[in-house]
Scaffold this motif. Sequence first.
Motif: not given
Length: 314
Positions: A162-174, A176-183, A279-283, A311-312
């Motif tokens: 598993l990995c926590l990442t941002a911005p959220l990737p859009d890939a058919p082999d993954l 991805v679930r949004s967990l939180d937003e960080q300002r 100005a946020v990033r979705e994690i 999450l944050l």
Amino acid sequence: MSVTNSVAHPEHGEVAWDGLLAPRLAQFAAVARHEHVTRAAQQLGVPQSTLSRAMARLEADLEVTLFARHGRTVSLTPAGRAFLASVDRALDGVRRAAEEVRADADPDSGKVAFGFLHTLGPETVPSLLREFRADHPRVRFQLVQNYGEAMLERLRAGDLDLCLTAPLPDAPDLVVRSLDEQRLRLVVPEGHRLAGRKRVRVAEAEGEWFVTLETGYGLRRITDALCEEAGFTPKVAFEGEEAETLRGLVAAGLGVALLPPPAVPRPGVVELAVTAPKAVREIGVAWLEGHPDTPPVTAFKRFLLARRGRLLPR
């Protein structure tokens, strides 16, 4: 039948010794230990005739005599003793590998390979692990810090569960679930023309030199996109690999930066709330589509998903 014809690799014409020998190594070791085919067959739970034929075929395929026959008993030839030493090492390696993968999958004490962004390392991830380990005290973690694209590559390679990442990737082999937003904040040095403000629009930083993460980092893409939405292209003075280094560059008066909140306040800088554009990033958390999870990975995944929106640290 010749050895080459019976075991040749279908593409390269090479002898496929692994496929040929692997099923017979334990049988050979048992016969060598017992020096008696019948007793070895009883230990292995196979017919004596089957084991005798397997050993004869092994010798024929290797074109080496491994056993000297003495009625119902056997003894190893010098070649057989040399072969047994290597077989013992190979079987021991297989046993250790089996024990390791079984241990990693153990529901109570297994392992989770978990990746996350550098900016989540000082505070968010330790807090998550402390909370999870309260109910799963023996689960082990292999922790990997990296930027988003590199983590996704390791996820695809099977190095991460598993990995926590941002911005959220859009890939058919993954998945991805949004967990939180960080300002994000506009970070400026003390004494800067905007330092007396509490809030600022990104457009007000037009013409400033920016210090940013390197191209390919998610936060760099977000910075470029916010500036573009505000109507300008940022002038980049320095590129780095870690957010706190960028804060140090800002404190030294070398530019401004769009960054998430620090784990510990940094002297020499002023952090301004950004009012426009948003100005946020979705994690989020990502994993491979269709990849089977071990019980500890399943437990940690459920734990993360249950923390959507919290999450944050707040």
